[in-house]
Design a protein around this motif. Sequence first.
Motif, PDB file in Angstrom:
ATOM      1  N   GLY A 282       2.414   4.462  -3.323  1.00 38.87           N
ATOM      2  CA  GLY A 282       3.509   3.963  -2.503  1.00 38.87           C
ATOM      3  C   GLY A 282       4.830   3.857  -3.236  1.00 38.87           C
ATOM      4  O   GLY A 282       5.856   3.571  -2.617  1.00 38.87           O
TER       5      GLY A 282
ATOM      6  N   GLU B 292      -3.430   3.159  -4.151  1.00 42.70           N
ATOM      7  CA  GLU B 292      -2.473   3.345  -3.064  1.00 42.70           C
ATOM      8  C   GLU B 292      -1.152   2.636  -3.367  1.00 42.70           C
ATOM      9  O   GLU B 292      -0.090   3.078  -2.934  1.00 42.70           O
TER      10      GLU B 292
ATOM     11  N   SER C 197       0.866  -1.183   0.000  1.00 43.74           N
ATOM     12  CA  SER C 197       0.000   0.000   0.000  1.00 43.74           C
ATOM     13  C   SER C 197       0.901   1.231   0.000  1.00 43.74           C
ATOM     14  O   SER C 197       2.079   1.153  -0.361  1.00 43.74           O
ATOM     15  N   ASN C 198       0.354   2.371   0.426  1.00 47.94           N
ATOM     16  CA  ASN C 198       1.152   3.595   0.493  1.00 47.94           C
ATOM     17  C   ASN C 198       1.585   3.924   1.922  1.00 47.94           C
ATOM     18  O   ASN C 198       2.190   4.960   2.167  1.00 47.94           O
ATOM     19  N   GLU C 199       1.258   3.047   2.862  1.00 52.79           N
ATOM     20  CA  GLU C 199       1.688   3.217   4.241  1.00 52.79           C
ATOM     21  C   GLU C 199       2.265   1.901   4.739  1.00 52.79           C
ATOM     22  O   GLU C 199       1.597   0.866   4.706  1.00 52.79           O
ATOM     23  N   ALA C 200       3.505   1.936   5.192  1.00 49.16           N
ATOM     24  CA  ALA C 200       4.167   0.724   5.684  1.00 49.16           C
ATOM     25  C   ALA C 200       3.810   0.482   7.147  1.00 49.16           C
ATOM     26  O   ALA C 200       3.478   1.406   7.881  1.00 49.16           O
TER      27      ALA C 200
ATOM     28  N   ARG D 225       5.749  -0.411   1.274  1.00 49.03           N
ATOM     29  CA  ARG D 225       5.677   0.509   0.135  1.00 49.03           C
ATOM     30  C   ARG D 225       6.645   0.012  -0.938  1.00 49.03           C
ATOM     31  O   ARG D 225       7.729  -0.490  -0.625  1.00 49.03           O
TER      32      ARG D 225
END
Length: 206
Positions: free
Chosen positions: A141, A137, A59-62, A111
């Motif tokens: 990422g 997303e 996704s765009n958040e680890a 990401r």
Amino acid sequence: MPAVFFDVGANNGSSSIPVAQQNKDVTVWAFEPTPKLAQELIEKTKNLPNYHVVQKAVSNEAGTAKFYIAGSDGCDWGCSSLNNFSDELDKTWPGRVDFKVTDTVDVEVIRLDKFVEENGITRIDHLHVDVQGKDLEVLMGLGDKLTSVASGVIEMAMSADVKLYKEQKYVLVDAIKYLNENGFRVARIEPNDVFCNEVNVYFFRP
């Protein structure tokens, strides 16, 4: 340099295993967080040295997140997601009895910008994304590494009225805007289900 194929949300490998089998000079990275599917991918590709399974969500958040598994013996496991299902899907997706959570598991979420840096990847020739409600997303990422993507496909909901998942933030119009703003062109858009609730968006960098 060998071509690079990313399969994010690889499921049973139907989109990426043939690529590795038919093109020995292509390096395939298959991301699949569902434990059962990841282990099956590892087993099916043990004789393919150019196929690498990464058992992580993207996704765009680890970090770490709850992963909602939708699958059981004899059923399609392809609807598992970092998102939970929306309510009243019987109205927008009639007849789809498989849209139900059967288990949950905590998974590592990464990401792709960090992943490509760590693995020395400078170009992604094709990026196939099907992560059930978080496809855009995945692109986000990549950060400034998005310029390394030559072509790809993402799955998007047509509108907010037919979103399959509660936490799904983006729909088709958002994806087209994002792709255009980042130097891509949309090659074609194809329905992904009989209701045309979701579409596959094929894009490339001219």
